[in-house]
Enzyme design. Structure first.
Site, PDB file in Angstrom:
ATOM      1  N   HIS A 187     -64.069  21.275  -4.857  1.00  0.00           N
ATOM      2  CA  HIS A 187     -62.998  22.271  -4.988  1.00  0.00           C
ATOM      3  C   HIS A 187     -62.666  22.462  -6.470  1.00  0.00           C
ATOM      4  CE1 HIS A 187     -61.691  21.123  -0.648  1.00  0.00           C
ATOM      5  NE2 HIS A 187     -62.725  21.928  -0.657  1.00  0.00           N
ATOM      6  N   ASP A 217     -70.290  24.322   1.054  1.00  0.00           N
ATOM      7  CA  ASP A 217     -70.965  23.027   1.184  1.00  0.00           C
ATOM      8  C   ASP A 217     -71.637  22.892   2.552  1.00  0.00           C
ATOM      9  OD1 ASP A 217     -68.264  23.061   1.993  1.00  0.00           O
ATOM     10  OD2 ASP A 217     -68.129  20.888   1.996  1.00  0.00           O
ATOM     11  N   HIS A 273     -68.400  25.917  10.128  1.00  0.00           N
ATOM     12  CA  HIS A 273     -67.441  26.165   9.046  1.00  0.00           C
ATOM     13  C   HIS A 273     -68.215  26.815   7.906  1.00  0.00           C
ATOM     14  CE1 HIS A 273     -64.529  25.526   5.939  1.00  0.00           C
ATOM     15  NE2 HIS A 273     -64.867  24.296   5.589  1.00  0.00           N
ATOM     16  N   TYR A 312     -59.790  11.348   1.722  1.00  0.00           N
ATOM     17  CA  TYR A 312     -60.142  12.679   2.208  1.00  0.00           C
ATOM     18  C   TYR A 312     -58.982  13.273   3.007  1.00  0.00           C
ATOM     19  CZ  TYR A 312     -63.289  16.186   4.328  1.00  0.00           C
ATOM     20  OH  TYR A 312     -63.899  17.343   4.735  1.00  0.00           O
ATOM     21  N   ASP A 355     -65.866  19.097   8.997  1.00  0.00           N
ATOM     22  CA  ASP A 355     -65.064  18.365   8.009  1.00  0.00           C
ATOM     23  C   ASP A 355     -64.202  17.271   8.656  1.00  0.00           C
ATOM     24  OD1 ASP A 355     -65.853  19.618   5.659  1.00  0.00           O
ATOM     25  OD2 ASP A 355     -64.277  21.130   5.745  1.00  0.00           O
ATOM     26  N   HIS A 399     -69.691  15.407   6.585  1.00  0.00           N
ATOM     27  CA  HIS A 399     -69.735  14.623   5.340  1.00  0.00           C
ATOM     28  C   HIS A 399     -69.672  13.143   5.706  1.00  0.00           C
ATOM     29  CE1 HIS A 399     -68.948  18.096   2.745  1.00  0.00           C
ATOM     30  NE2 HIS A 399     -67.850  18.372   3.402  1.00  0.00           N
ATOM     31  N   GLU A 446     -67.489  27.241   4.620  1.00  0.00           N
ATOM     32  CA  GLU A 446     -67.390  26.849   3.212  1.00  0.00           C
ATOM     33  C   GLU A 446     -68.786  26.512   2.690  1.00  0.00           C
ATOM     34  OE1 GLU A 446     -64.317  23.973   2.435  1.00  0.00           O
ATOM     35  OE2 GLU A 446     -64.363  24.353   0.276  1.00  0.00           O
ATOM     36  N   HIS A 487     -61.269  22.681   8.193  1.00  0.00           N
ATOM     37  CA  HIS A 487     -60.380  22.757   7.076  1.00  0.00           C
ATOM     38  C   HIS A 487     -60.064  24.176   6.636  1.00  0.00           C
ATOM     39  CE1 HIS A 487     -61.436  22.986   2.557  1.00  0.00           C
ATOM     40  NE2 HIS A 487     -60.167  22.729   2.543  1.00  0.00           N
TER      41      HIS A 487
HETATM   42 FE1  FEO Z   1     -64.227  22.588   4.098  1.00  0.00          FE
HETATM   43 FE2  FEO Z   1     -66.739  20.381   3.679  1.00  0.00          FE
HETATM   44  O1  FEO Z   1     -65.921  22.020   3.546  1.00  0.00           O
END
Ligand code: FEO
Length: 497
Positions: A23, A83, A79, A194, A166, A227, A81, A147
């Site tokens: 981020h 990543d 998701h 996290y 996430d 992750h 995002e 997220h």
């Molecule tokens: Fe909200 Fe791992 O991205």
């Protein structure tokens, strides 16, 4: 490289040992991370999520060694995002017509990031399922704000694997993929870091979503996150841990953080910490200089604390900028059930302490008296700081301290300051002061942009049409993102900001 997960499921993700920031530079990754992607091979072949765009080439090469890409029947994007969907563009360049299953919100995010509205999107909602053959189905569960608004989880029946994206993940990198294989202290440290730095604002939603998932009574044999580790040993332990963290979490801990121009505010912090320890040796006291310590570590400690003390020298009659930044971040994280106080050294005017006190109050902390010291604290001032710590320890105690009077209060001259309130404009309407125009005021959810319109009310939550915002009950939740009234602002206020 792939890792066998269970039956016909393989991990086809990417490890990232080198990453230091997430981020932008707001989240420091101290143990690397992984971008977990999974390949399921039943009668239909399904890819769950991709990896960060920086690893697109590597991801495709790795995947091609595992499967002929043309044989991938479906892609699930939990998701958008980057990543997780970052390598999607490279993959879709190879298999452009492959159906993508995602939430409606994800189409907006994916299209916004990749600019391919022509991709074969298929919208799914909670409870929808996709038959992948051999008696197995994928069941989708929307998890907005965990997220992003587009997030969802995917559950594989029969194998009982929950692909949670996430949620339940952590920025942690280890050659070993399963939770029972890695260092448990490192793992749980990263889980807490996290959660506290990313998911805290959405705690009420975390609780609601977890109860929704549990209400399906689905067996969960594994939780395959996006992750870090795959939870296979007692996988629901992390679900129960999330429920604990989401429920106004606190430990018997006080976090003190400060910034100091000439070491004077630091001297105050040390003495206050000693005073707390004098009275309550059982409480954990952690002291940080925001200019020198890891911000995310400080925020994780704030998350764990029953109360915080925030110190700053007064500079140009305001607080020091790094403290202002921390308070902004703390406001956004919307911590609950915590106490707070301000302190600091000053020369001409102690404006920093007043401003910190106001910011802490506005951020939802139960604020206590502050403490100002003029110039460098002398022996008397240091004793006052120590006594301030003793009083804090007593008033914030979570257990009986009936023996403390023999230890404390030797300083009859101790006088904490009543901190001046610095008024800031309020964004919340009050019923007592409303006008007829307030009754018609639309309210915007600052998280997901849903709008409450009094003329429509929200009948699904028994809020009848014509109900002004000030009469909407406190337990009201935004129907889109599930957050409470505190995240709403008047539309005009939002436009003006
Ligand atoms: Fe909200 Fe791992 O991205």
């Amino acid at each position: 490289m792939t890792i066998h997960i269970k039956n016909n499921i393989n991990w086809v993700g990417q490890r990232d040992w080198e990453i230091l920031d997430f981020h932008g530079t707001e989240y420091k990754t101290t143990k690397g991370t992984s971008y977990n992607s999974y390949l399921i091979r039943e009668q239909k072949n399904v890819l769950i999520d991709t990896v960060d765009h920086r690893f697109s080439l590597q991801f495709i090469q790795n995947l091609e060694m595992e499967i002929d890409l043309d044989k991938i029947d479906y892609i699930v994007i939990n998701h958008a995002e980057e990543d997780h969907s970052g390598a999607l563009a490279a993959l879709m360049a190879k298999i452009p017509n492959t159906p993508i299953y995602c939430t409606e919100n994800a189409i907006d995010s994916i299209t916004g990031l990749h600019h391919h509205p022509e991709w074969n999107f298929n919208i799914v909602k909670t409870g929808d399922s996709l038959d992948i053959g051999n008696g197995k189905q994928l069941v989708f569960i929307e998890t907005p704000m965990l997220h992003w608004p587009d997030s969802m989880m995917t559950y594989l029946t029969e194998d009982a694997v929950l692909f949670s994206n996430d949620a339940f993940g952590q920025h942690y990198c280890d050659e070993r993929l399963f939770n029972d294989e890695v260092d448990q202290i490192e793992l749980m440290d990263q889980c807490l870091r996290y959660y506290s730095n990313i998911l805290t604002p959405f705690s009420s939603l975390v609780i609601a979503k977890i109860h929704e998932v549990l209400s399906f009574n689905l067996p969960v044999d594994m939780i395959a996150t996006a992750h870090g580790v795959v939870w296979r040993d007692n996988p629901t332990q992390i679900i129960h841990q999330y429920l604990q963290w989401a429920d106004n979490y606190q430990e018997d801990r006080i976090t003190i953080f400060y910034d100091s121009m000439s070491n004077n505010t630091r001297l105050m912090a040390d003495a206050i910490a000693q005073g707390i320890h004098d009275v309550d040796p059982g409480v954990s006291v952690k002291v940080f200089n925001v200019a020198r310590h890891d911000k995310n570590d400080i925020l994780a400690n704030v998350f764990r604390s029953k109360g915080i003390l925030v110190g700053s020298s007064t500079m140009n009659n305001v607080m020091m900028p790094k403290i202002a930044g921390m308070l902004e971040e703390i406001t956004g994280l919307r911590f609950k059930n915590k106490k707070a106080g301000a302190f600091g050294s000053y020369g001409w005017n102690g404006g920093a302490v007043d401003r910190i006190h106001t910011r802490l109050t506005d951020a939802g902390f139960e604020t206590t008296v502050g403490l100002k010291t003029k110039w460098k604290p002398d022996g008397k001032a240091m004793r006052e700081c120590r006594e301030h710590g003793r009083q804090i320890a007593k008033s914030w105690a979570l257990h009986d301290l009936s023996n403390v009077d023999s230890i404390s209060s030797t300083l009859t001259q101790y006088k904490p300051v009543k901190v001046a309130e610095v008024k800031t404009p309020t964004t919340q309407a009050s019923c007592a002061s409303t006008t007829s125009s307030d009754d018609k005021q639309d309210m915007l959810c600052t998280v997901c942009n849903w709008v409450y319109q009094p003329v429509l009310g929200e009948p699904n939550q028994d809020v009848q049409p014509g109900t002004p915002w000030c009469e909407v009950p406190d337990f009201f939740l935004c129907p889109d993102c599930g957050l409470g009234k505190e995240v709403f602002v008047p539309i005009a206020a939002r436009k003006a900001s």
